[in-house]
Design a protein around this motif. Structure first.
Motif, short mmCIF file in Angstrom:
data_model
loop_
_atom_site.label_atom_id
_atom_site.label_comp_id
_atom_site.label_asym_id
_atom_site.label_seq_id
_atom_site.Cartn_x
_atom_site.Cartn_y
_atom_site.Cartn_z
N LEU A 101 6.13 8.43 9.28
CA LEU A 101 6.17 6.97 9.20
C LEU A 101 6.32 6.27 10.54
N ARG A 156 0.82 -1.21 0.00
CA ARG A 156 0.00 0.00 0.00
C ARG A 156 0.85 1.26 0.00
N ASN A 157 2.10 1.15 0.41
CA ASN A 157 2.93 2.33 0.57
C ASN A 157 3.84 2.57 -0.64
N TYR A 158 4.63 3.62 -0.59
CA TYR A 158 5.54 3.98 -1.68
C TYR A 158 6.62 2.93 -1.92
N SER A 187 -1.98 10.14 -3.24
CA SER A 187 -0.95 9.28 -2.64
C SER A 187 -0.94 9.38 -1.13
N LYS A 188 -1.08 10.59 -0.60
CA LYS A 188 -1.08 10.76 0.85
C LYS A 188 -2.49 11.04 1.36
N LYS A 234 1.66 -1.50 -6.72
CA LYS A 234 2.05 -2.84 -6.28
C LYS A 234 0.85 -3.67 -5.81
N PRO A 289 -0.31 5.41 -1.01
CA PRO A 289 0.74 5.95 -1.89
C PRO A 289 1.07 5.05 -3.08
N GLY A 312 8.80 10.78 3.23
CA GLY A 312 7.46 11.20 3.63
C GLY A 312 6.43 10.13 3.34
N LYS A 313 6.51 9.06 4.11
CA LYS A 313 5.55 7.96 3.92
C LYS A 313 4.49 8.01 5.00
N PRO A 314 3.24 7.73 4.66
CA PRO A 314 2.22 7.56 5.69
C PRO A 314 2.54 6.34 6.54
#
Lengths: 428, 428
Positions: B401, A70-72, B260-261, A295, B265, B38-40
């Protein structure tokens, strides 16, 4: 029945008069049918319904290496997605990059990077006055449009039953350093349905090229898209990667594939495969343009299709839906045009299209007649660079989208239009 | 406590000896913490769990205009997705193109098209010897890398509390026709958290530009990413589109945003907005590179977020998770460094980052010390073009994060590293 070309003017005029009546009758039906684009039918899309909700819980979103999908991140795709797409691409997972929903975009980007930055240490193509590109014809209009948009000079190459006419390809590649590459749909080709012979693949891999950065854009869009389940009725394609390596030209090919016509065209996954050096180049450029692909959608595909056997099993379900449609095309064209003469068409063992060659000078008229009778076909000329078919002959028939009954009706209209246009032409 | 710069060498040496002990104690903990990107957080990702299975049946895959989102097509996005993203982009749905999962890719592509084909009827930028690009600093490394990769000359512009220093921007844009554009993160900027003042927006929109095809790349990545729920505690941004239109420069801006945020993302949707002429140009180019975006994912977002109010309600849940983290950064930095002197940092009301200015010449050392103690930071220099901070001062802190407890520990390490590096520097 006498062939049209052998008829007297009187016979033909009478025949034409009858065709005009038939045509008027079709028109009166106010049909709205479409044989234009290679889209899967609703029935085919429904085969992938489980894909929609196969991930429903956060715990299901974790890849095998622990990545939270789910993330970058993960610019080149999940390891398990590489394995799945390697099965389609006939390659090693390490040589695969898995991207977003469009292999066409990957082709465009790979080409853009050759132009902007060069490939294999050679100078960027934008520094050259002229870049020429080989286009086996009839071929795929969206391929041609990409290279046309980049300002390349598109060179048509005759497509044979074994792939592009290699005598022509070899001569052009060997003698002109501005010839930088070739579009290939090597299996169940769009639109002819031909599969490149082993000899064609080996000659492409081994031919001397004046440009050391000559690249084969190998769009293996229909690699597993057989119409028949028995191996003996399926085409076999030699792997271009192996052939290039054996020939001492390991950097020559870029392979592409997608699940667009396996699962869902709007929401599939696409992949690229090449030599380790080319993959490294591709990943470097890709890392500038994106933080990573979707992804989750890669993971959905892995969970749904699993592996090579899962892919094959799924494709057999598509084949069961498509077989009667292709059989109907063959039957309608054969019944309707066998005795008319002047026409030829393919009867492929896989892929999405039937390639139809009308008598020269008739294709535009046929497509226009069909349109006026409510049947949309791919535009005449679309299968040639710049949309210009020098013979005005080739028409791409896409039988997959309409239900069987509509397809039959559309083909009846088409056959009538072919005959009418041919009669008109012979009568001058 | 005396500020470091005011201490005697003896006092400072004693202070440093204690800091070295503290640092060694942190190192002994074998930490593995990350304040780099900068990830959630997982907690934030979980807010979007319903998105995963919101489409589970073929009947749910039909867009409001009847489009089956599973199939090919709709190159510029679904009408309902345009409405949703127009709410984020503060624009008219007709001026919006909705794409795949990456706004960065859309920015890259928009720039590539200006370079390859020109924009607004002007010559392609690739025909020019030099293209210069304005980069407010500190700024976003991935922006800078795109323009660097295209071979542009990147010109740093000081970032103030009101956005880029407009005296500098105006002078450069007015006098040099090779200055073709500027990167802007206009709201809760990456990394300073500043929001451009109305005056800054109006000056950007109205300033004379030597290049008639000067383009503002308006990456409104944090448009709805407030940390506080009360309107009085939220920043307000003037719309660049309205400002440009009013100033008689309607073609000057390209807006970008993504979810994305907002949702996920890796699996969000991105959008572009601009004038009708620019949108037409964008769509024309886009149509060459793809048959269409992942419309299912667009539909998922529409069904989940619904509209502007749905977006705002969802963002309040993010804010509730993020507020304590940003408060902790402010508290730890303030408690740890208030009396040390020489440092400054932002205390933003939204966005994803805190921008930290260490004493000149210390940033690289701080990041290295932190790394050795198990705390990964964004590389020093990353917020400047070419990764070169002329003052070696700015560090981007990304607090979103890590869980709160880990964040506190990472900040303790960071504060210790800042003090140690500063003491080392003063002692020479």
């Amino acid at each position: 029945m006498t062939q049209f070309a052998a008829m007297s003017r009187e016979e033909l005029a009478a025949c034409k008069a009858q065709l005009e009546k038939d045509y008027a009758a079709f028109k009166a039906k106010n049909l709205s049918l479409n044989m234009a684009r290679g889209k899967p039918s609703t029935e085919q899309l429904n085969l992938s319904t489980p894909l929609l909700s196969i991930l429903s819980d956060p715990a299901e979103c974790i890849a095998e290496d622990g990545t939270d999908c789910r993330n970058y991140g993960v610019v080149d795709g999940l390891p398990e997605a590489k394995r799945l797409m390697a099965a389609m691409l006939d390659d090693d997972p390490d040589n695969v990059v898995v991207g977003g929903n469009s292999s066409l975009t990957m082709m465009h980007d790979a080409l853009a990077w050759c132009i902007d930055y060069g490939t294999g240490g050679c100078e960027p193509w934008l520094t050259l006055d002229t870049v020429k590109w080989l286009c086996p014809c009839p071929g795929y209009d969206r391929h041609f449009r990409i290279t046309e948009t980049f300002g390349m000079e598109l060179i048509p190459v005759p497509q044979t039953e074994d792939g592009p006419d290699m005598d022509v390809v070899e001569r052009l590649a060997a003698n002109d350093a501005s010839v930088k590459g070739i579009w290939c749909v090597p299996k169940y080709a769009n639109p002819t349905g031909c599969t490149y012979s082993d000899e064609t693949v080996r000659r492409l891999a081994s031919m001397p090229c004046a440009a050391s950065d000559f690249r084969i854009f190998w769009d293996n869009a229909y690699s597993i898209h057989h119409l028949f389940d028995e191996a003996s009725q399926q085409d076999h394609l030699l792997d271009i990667g192996v052939a290039c390596k054996e020939a001492g030209n390991p950097q020559r090919y870029f392979k592409f594939a997608s699940t667009s016509k396996v699962t869902l065209p709007g929401a599939g996954i696409a992949a690229f495969a090449a030599s380790p050096a080319n993959v490294a180049e591709f990943k470097k450029h890709l890392g500038v343009t994106t933080v990573g692909p979707d992804k989750l959608n890669q993971l959905r595909h892995v969970r749904f299709l699993k592996d090579a056997e899962g892919l094959a099993a799924h494709m057999r379900k598509h084949a069961a839906i498509l077989r009667p449609k292709f059989a109907l095309v063959e039957q309608k064209l054969s019944d309707g045009l066998r005795d008319v003469g002047g026409c030829a068409w393919s009867n492929p063992r896989g892929g999405y299209f039937v390639s139809f060659d009308a008598p020269n000078g008739c294709a535009t008229r046929i497509v226009e007649l069909a349109r006026q009778a409510g049947v949309v076909m791919t535009g005449a000329g679309a299968t040639w660079p710049y949309g210009r078919d020098p013979h005005d002959s080739n028409i791409r028939i896409a039988p997959t989208l309409p239900p069987l009954e509509e397809l039959g009706e559309a083909l009846d209209v088409f056959v009538c239009c072919v005959k009418l246009a041919y009669a008109e032409k012979l009568l001058g």
